[in-house]
Design a protein around this motif. Structure first.
Motif, PDB file in Angstrom:
ATOM      1  N   ARG A   1      -4.696  68.242 -25.530  1.00 48.10           N
ATOM      2  CA  ARG A   1      -3.841  68.669 -24.082  1.00 48.10           C
ATOM      3  C   ARG A   1      -3.692  70.209 -24.153  1.00 48.10           C
ATOM      4  O   ARG A   1      -3.801  70.921 -23.249  1.00 48.10           O
TER       5      ARG A   1
ATOM      6  N   ALA B   1      -2.920  72.174 -21.000  1.00 46.30           N
ATOM      7  CA  ALA B   1      -1.807  71.403 -20.061  1.00 46.30           C
ATOM      8  C   ALA B   1      -0.632  71.645 -20.646  1.00 46.30           C
ATOM      9  O   ALA B   1       0.406  71.264 -19.920  1.00 46.30           O
TER      10      ALA B   1
ATOM     11  N   GLN C   1      -3.629  77.278 -17.545  1.00 45.48           N
ATOM     12  CA  GLN C   1      -3.627  75.949 -16.647  1.00 45.48           C
ATOM     13  C   GLN C   1      -5.144  75.141 -16.706  1.00 45.48           C
ATOM     14  O   GLN C   1      -6.083  75.813 -16.983  1.00 45.48           O
ATOM     15  N   PRO C   2      -4.959  73.833 -16.706  1.00 45.92           N
ATOM     16  CA  PRO C   2      -6.023  73.194 -16.946  1.00 45.92           C
ATOM     17  C   PRO C   2      -7.421  73.371 -16.061  1.00 45.92           C
ATOM     18  O   PRO C   2      -8.284  73.581 -16.452  1.00 45.92           O
ATOM     19  N   PRO C   3      -6.990  73.860 -14.703  1.00 51.38           N
ATOM     20  CA  PRO C   3      -8.209  74.421 -13.887  1.00 51.38           C
ATOM     21  C   PRO C   3      -9.156  75.447 -14.680  1.00 51.38           C
ATOM     22  O   PRO C   3     -10.397  75.394 -14.527  1.00 51.38           O
ATOM     23  N   GLN C   4      -8.391  76.313 -15.362  1.00 54.48           N
ATOM     24  CA  GLN C   4      -9.205  77.363 -16.151  1.00 54.48           C
ATOM     25  C   GLN C   4      -9.919  77.002 -17.330  1.00 54.48           C
ATOM     26  O   GLN C   4     -11.065  77.273 -17.905  1.00 54.48           O
TER      27      GLN C   4
ATOM     28  N   TRP D   1     -11.200  73.887 -17.450  1.00 58.45           N
ATOM     29  CA  TRP D   1     -12.475  73.193 -16.817  1.00 58.45           C
ATOM     30  C   TRP D   1     -13.329  74.326 -16.776  1.00 58.45           C
ATOM     31  O   TRP D   1     -14.669  74.096 -17.100  1.00 58.45           O
TER      32      TRP D   1
ATOM     33  N   TYR E   1     -12.463  66.673 -19.870  1.00 58.49           N
ATOM     34  CA  TYR E   1     -11.515  66.224 -20.286  1.00 58.49           C
ATOM     35  C   TYR E   1     -11.079  64.724 -19.817  1.00 58.49           C
ATOM     36  O   TYR E   1     -11.164  64.420 -18.683  1.00 58.49           O
TER      37      TYR E   1
ATOM     38  N   ARG F   1      -4.673  55.424 -15.757  1.00 55.01           N
ATOM     39  CA  ARG F   1      -3.994  55.095 -14.445  1.00 55.01           C
ATOM     40  C   ARG F   1      -2.817  56.126 -14.061  1.00 55.01           C
ATOM     41  O   ARG F   1      -2.889  56.761 -12.838  1.00 55.01           O
ATOM     42  N   SER F   2      -2.288  56.817 -15.122  1.00 54.96           N
ATOM     43  CA  SER F   2      -1.088  57.625 -14.889  1.00 54.96           C
ATOM     44  C   SER F   2      -1.535  59.268 -14.881  1.00 54.96           C
ATOM     45  O   SER F   2      -1.150  59.841 -14.185  1.00 54.96           O
ATOM     46  N   GLU F   3      -2.659  59.469 -15.811  1.00 49.54           N
ATOM     47  CA  GLU F   3      -3.251  60.782 -16.121  1.00 49.54           C
ATOM     48  C   GLU F   3      -4.110  61.076 -15.458  1.00 49.54           C
ATOM     49  O   GLU F   3      -4.870  62.141 -15.291  1.00 49.54           O
ATOM     50  N   GLY F   4      -5.288  60.024 -15.119  1.00 46.41           N
ATOM     51  CA  GLY F   4      -6.543  60.027 -14.878  1.00 46.41           C
ATOM     52  C   GLY F   4      -6.816  60.194 -13.534  1.00 46.41           C
ATOM     53  O   GLY F   4      -7.503  60.977 -12.829  1.00 46.41           O
ATOM     54  N   LEU F   5      -6.462  58.922 -12.804  1.00 47.64           N
ATOM     55  CA  LEU F   5      -7.260  58.604 -11.440  1.00 47.64           C
ATOM     56  C   LEU F   5      -6.273  58.925 -10.273  1.00 47.64           C
ATOM     57  O   LEU F   5      -5.188  58.351 -10.790  1.00 47.64           O
TER      58      LEU F   5
ATOM     59  N   LEU G   1     -13.442  65.970  -8.099  1.00 45.13           N
ATOM     60  CA  LEU G   1     -12.301  66.996  -8.008  1.00 45.13           C
ATOM     61  C   LEU G   1     -12.143  68.307  -8.905  1.00 45.13           C
ATOM     62  O   LEU G   1     -11.816  69.070  -8.204  1.00 45.13           O
ATOM     63  N   PRO G   2     -12.479  68.243 -10.093  1.00 44.81           N
ATOM     64  CA  PRO G   2     -12.615  69.585 -10.869  1.00 44.81           C
ATOM     65  C   PRO G   2     -14.067  70.493 -10.239  1.00 44.81           C
ATOM     66  O   PRO G   2     -13.897  71.424 -10.911  1.00 44.81           O
TER      67      PRO G   2
ATOM     68  N   ASN H   1      -1.995  61.400  -7.267  1.00 43.00           N
ATOM     69  CA  ASN H   1      -1.559  61.380  -8.488  1.00 43.00           C
ATOM     70  C   ASN H   1      -1.434  62.965  -8.811  1.00 43.00           C
ATOM     71  O   ASN H   1      -2.563  63.404  -9.315  1.00 43.00           O
TER      72      ASN H   1
ATOM     73  N   ALA I   1      -2.594  63.701 -12.661  1.00 43.43           N
ATOM     74  CA  ALA I   1      -3.919  63.548 -12.861  1.00 43.43           C
ATOM     75  C   ALA I   1      -4.610  64.822 -12.168  1.00 43.43           C
ATOM     76  O   ALA I   1      -5.510  65.297 -12.635  1.00 43.43           O
TER      77      ALA I   1
ATOM     78  N   LEU J   1      -4.446  67.894 -14.268  1.00 47.39           N
ATOM     79  CA  LEU J   1      -5.397  67.580 -15.550  1.00 47.39           C
ATOM     80  C   LEU J   1      -6.797  67.503 -15.000  1.00 47.39           C
ATOM     81  O   LEU J   1      -7.618  67.844 -15.817  1.00 47.39           O
ATOM     82  N   ALA J   2      -7.017  67.551 -13.685  1.00 47.45           N
ATOM     83  CA  ALA J   2      -8.477  67.308 -13.507  1.00 47.45           C
ATOM     84  C   ALA J   2      -8.771  68.672 -12.573  1.00 47.45           C
ATOM     85  O   ALA J   2      -9.789  68.894 -11.739  1.00 47.45           O
ATOM     86  N   GLY J   3      -8.210  69.549 -12.901  1.00 46.04           N
ATOM     87  CA  GLY J   3      -8.234  71.212 -12.644  1.00 46.04           C
ATOM     88  C   GLY J   3      -7.802  71.482 -11.083  1.00 46.04           C
ATOM     89  O   GLY J   3      -8.675  72.290 -10.515  1.00 46.04           O
TER      90      GLY J   3
ATOM     91  N   TYR K   1      -5.063  73.345  -9.023  1.00 49.41           N
ATOM     92  CA  TYR K   1      -3.703  74.112  -9.020  1.00 49.41           C
ATOM     93  C   TYR K   1      -2.679  73.821  -8.462  1.00 49.41           C
ATOM     94  O   TYR K   1      -2.457  74.225  -7.103  1.00 49.41           O
TER      95      TYR K   1
END
Lengths: 512, 317
Positions: free
Chosen positions: A303, A308, A326-329, A331, A337, A343-347, A359-360, B197, B200, B203-205, B207
């Motif tokens: 993380r 994150a 932040q995570p976008p940067q 990526w 990642y 289910r709660s952090e991924g999708l 999405l990214p 979500n 999520a 974490l998937a980029g 902002y």
């Protein structure tokens, strides 16, 4: 000897789709019996029928040789059957003792007041069966770690107040959120149960647990019972063959390409809340594992690399400093990642596969801020093929996919832009054997293209099978770096406890 | 069959309502003129509901849209009174929406207050400002320039007798813009991801914080536009005239959400929700039904749509 429980010719169809086709299962008194099979093999349906939750279309069920029908969960409880489900269903706002008594009558005083003292004592007793003495039954569930919460849930099954004495414990993946020490504790209790003539039906995806803990193993596939054998007479390879219906040479595909000399990920002084400072480096094509007891900081390191969580320190990606708040940067800097909680952090479960995968990477499919759905669909189809995703198409919603395919959606997302560095947190948790093998094969492929891979996992055989080096985390810091070749699971566990605690750890592993 | 009903139940209900009024009011209801009239009546609600859809896509709410509409109208009217021209007054009103929306966005996404609470507080704040700068009085008559109030009375002629009202065109244009933003752009896709979500999405980029802020700004500006349309239509502004828009806007979005299998707000579905409310209002008024009974009916219909949609969802699990 009469079987404790015998199920024969169990048939069940959901809306015309067969889930069980004449399945059978026999459990002897005083045994730990493993039930394995891929997702959709019919294990859960069989258990639900035994629990009186789902009525079968046809079945003959006998307990102690007497034919019975189990129509309600109460009937199952009266026969001495206890069920512990996979989901961690706890009420965080209630105390530990109240959670143990969920769904049962609280001990009462006259005039309808709850007898809190007896309640606490009974809860303490139930936890004592699991060797838990350090959890206060009055504490709020929310204040406990995940592993402790699972242990509390498990102890509820050992509470014998106000029900028929337990004969058979049915446990569905009870170790999914337990660390090594907690797992050993549970195993010790399960063996005790066996030694007193009661039995355990143990449902799991982890074959190492089957071989270590269980006396017999029943394999299901496609709603049928394929085989039942003593674990001493079978092997992991034979079980996997029965599960997927074809032989598998090895559970983990071997490394086919050498590791390069180029360092792609270079981390120095990385620190966050309770973590670090961490220093590590991963080369192109190398697979490095992060091992440790639960809460030792493996996930948190990933993380922090994704920015994150708030962090300090230096991260270099292919010799370029990663400036990410932040995570976008992160990526954009070349990292990808797959988070721990699918289910709660991924999708976004209610969104389509395509929306989840791209999405990214949306800027690749945009011109002036407008989406080009044609090129998006093409890229998603290609990415789906690469990860062997089984789905109706890019528009299918993610909640309709199996756990393994959901995980593959996350891999498709991570790999779409050919990242320099791939961070995987529990990449195969809750994934069936077939999909697991696909994922391992995929990880090897990605690695052979020169991607640096960092895997945090509590599945030690997986780390030992896939990684070149394993970093052991202890209390948020790096406790050691070990070459994975010739390392045994026991060695790895000992390292996770640290040298000071090595002796009790081995005692737990061998004495159990 | 049940899937079809679940998906299209609300539309079936809408058609049923239309048929009912068509039969009950054979002369006046199903005429082009009446429908143009309905579209004009609901134009402010259309804009407010479309703006509300933007934040509801992320799973958020903005309870302050109604008082923001009031405030924007009052800001424009006060500037008219002070002798400023239409371009400046309108710009100032839009800027008010932008600042107010940004305030909501900062409270929700950067400070982390629940949208329900944050916008409940700003609802009161905006209302207070509207009373403060208007002195609690209605601004009307010669203070409102003809160029401003004339807009609502103008339209594009359609044959000799009827014309498409400018308010209708403005509202549909706003819906079209929101539809393009939500359905065709990267921005909209990311808003839906946040709604799906938000953890999520981060974490998937995505902002998340700055997009949430941007969405609240858009909703604030939309509310200000609705307030301007309102002020133009009634050629006056008082500090409470837009307040009622908020509940109807949320109701319209909810009615629209019942048409989606995943319970997602879509702006074209919101438009149908707006028309359900608008047709009910129009038809019941023509039938001289007491307005209190109208309220009861509207509430019951919203409950029926949402409840049936939830029940079917549970069945198919």
């Amino acid at each position: 000897m009469t079987d404790l429980a015998a199920l024969h010719d169990v048939t069940k169809a959901y809306a015309g789709v067969p889930a069980l086709r004449g399945a059978r299962l026999t459990i002897a008194p005083g045994e730990v019996h493993a039930l394995v099979g891929e997702n959709g093999a019919g294990k859960s349906t069989l258990i639900k029928i035994l629990a009186g939750v789902t009525p079968p279309d046809a079945a003959s069920i006998a307990i102690d040789g007497r034919s019975v029908s189990i129509d309600t969960p109460h009937a199952a409880a009266d026969l001495g059957l206890r069920f512990i489900h996979q989901e961690l269903d706890v009420v965080p706002a209630l105390s530990v003792a109240e959670n143990i008594f969920l769904g049962r009558r609280y001990p009462m005083r006259p005039a309808g007041f709850i007898d809190w003292r007896t309640l606490g004592q009974a809860a303490t007793e139930a936890m004592g069966r699991l060797g838990i003495t350090d959890i206060d039954p009055r504490r709020k569930m929310a204040r406990l770690g995940l592993g402790d919460q699972m242990l509390v849930r498990l102890s509820a099954a050992f509470l014998d107040r106000g029900t028929a004495p337990a004969r058979l414990y049915v446990m569905d993946e009870p170790t999914a959120s337990l660390n090594g020490e907690e797992t050993e504790r549970l195993f010790r209790v399960l063996r005790e149960i066996r030694d007193t003539g009661r039995s355990v039906l143990y449902v799991t995806h982890r074959l190492d647990e089957v071989m270590r803990l269980c006396d017999r193993v029943t394999v299901m596939r496609g709603g049928e019972t394929i085989s039942t054998a003593a674990t001493s007479d079978t092997s992991e390879a034979a079980i996997i063959r029965d599960m997927i219906g074809r032989p598998v040479d090895e559970a983990y595909p071997r490394r086919a390409t050498p590791v390069s000399d180029e360092t792609v990920l270079d981390v120095d002084d990385l620190a966050g809340a309770g973590i670090g400072p961490v220093r590590l480096a991963v080369k192109a094509g190398e697979i490095v594992g992060l091992a440790g007891l639960s809460g030792a900081g493996q996930s948190e390191v990933l993380r922090l690399l994704m920015a994150a969580d708030r962090r300090t320190g230096r991260v270099r990606v292919a010799a370029k400093p990663q400036q990410a708040a932040q995570p976008p940067q992160a990526w954009r800097s070349g990292l990808a990642y797959v988070p721990r909680e699918r289910r709660s952090e991924g999708l976004m479960l209610t969104r389509s596969i395509a929306a989840n995968v791209t999405l990214p990477h949306l800027r690749l499919f945009a011109r002036g801020g407008f989406l080009n759905r044609g090129s998006e669909r093409e890229a998603v189809s290609a990415a789906g093929d690469e990860v062997r995703l089984v789905a109706r198409g890019p528009d299918q919603h993610c909640y309709k996919l199996s756990g393994g395919n959901q995980q593959k959606v996350l891999f498709a997302r991570a790999l779409l832009e050919r990242p320099r560095i791939l961070l995987l947190d529990e990449p195969t948790r809750g994934v069936d054997v077939g999909a697991k093998f696909d994922i391992y094969t995929l990880i090897r492929e990605v690695s052979s293209r020169g991607t640096a891979i960092l895997i945090a996992s509590s599945d030690f055989p997986e780390l030992l099978g896939m990684c070149d080096r394993i970093i052991v985390m202890r209390d948020g810091r790096i406790g050691g770096v070990l070459p994975a070749a010739d390392l045994s699971e026991e060695d790895l566990l000992t390292h996770c406890y640290g040298h000071a605690a090595a002796a009790p750890a081995t005692a737990a592993a061998s004495g159990a | 069959m049940i899937g079809v009903l679940r998906r299209y139940g609300t539309i079936v209900g809408f058609v049923g309502i239309v048929l009912f009024f068509w039969i009950s009011l054979p002369e006046t209801f199903m005429t082009g003129r009446n429908w143009l009239n309905i579209s004009q009546q609901v134009s402010m609600l259309t804009v407010t509901a479309a703006a509300m859809t933007i934040v509801m896509v992320m799973g958020d709410f903005d309870l302050s849209v109604g008082t923001m509409a009031s405030l924007a109208g009052v800001v424009a009217a006060v500037l008219f009174k002070l002798g400023f021209g239409v371009p400046l007054a309108v710009s100032a009103a839009l800027a008010t929406g932008l600042v107010g929306g940004a305030l909501n966005g900062i409270l929700v996404s950067y400070i982390g207050i629940l949208p329900f609470i944050a916008t409940l507080a700003t609802l009161t704040v905006f209302s207070g400002f509207a009373f403060l700068i208007s002195d609690g009085r209605t601004i009307f008559g010669r203070d409102i320039p003809e160029a401003f109030s004339g807009f609502a009375r103008s339209g594009v002629p359609l044959g000799d007798l009827v014309s498409i009202p400018a308010l209708t065109i403005a509202a549909l244009a706003f819906v079209l813009i929101v539809w393009i933003v939500l359905e065709q752009t990267v921005f909209g896709r990311r808003l839906y991801a946040i709604g799906g979500n938000s953890r999520a999405a981060l974490l998937a980029g995505v902002y998340v914080r700055r997009l949430r802020l941007a969405a609240f700004v858009l909703t604030g500006v939309g509310a200000a536009i609705a307030g301007l349309l309102y002020a133009s239509r009634v050629a006056s502004a008082n500090p409470t005239q837009g307040d009622g828009l908020m509940l109807d806007a949320i109701a319209a979005v909810f009615l629209g959400m019942t048409m989606s299998e995943e319970w997602e707000p879509r702006v074209h579905a919101t438009l149908i929700g707006v028309f359900i409310l608008g047709v009910l209002d129009n038809g019941l008024t023509q039938m001289s039904v007491d307005s209190y009974i109208r309220d009861i009916l509207v509430g019951a219909i919203i409950l029926a749509a949402v409840a049936s949609s939830s029940l079917w969802r549970r069945d198919t699990g």
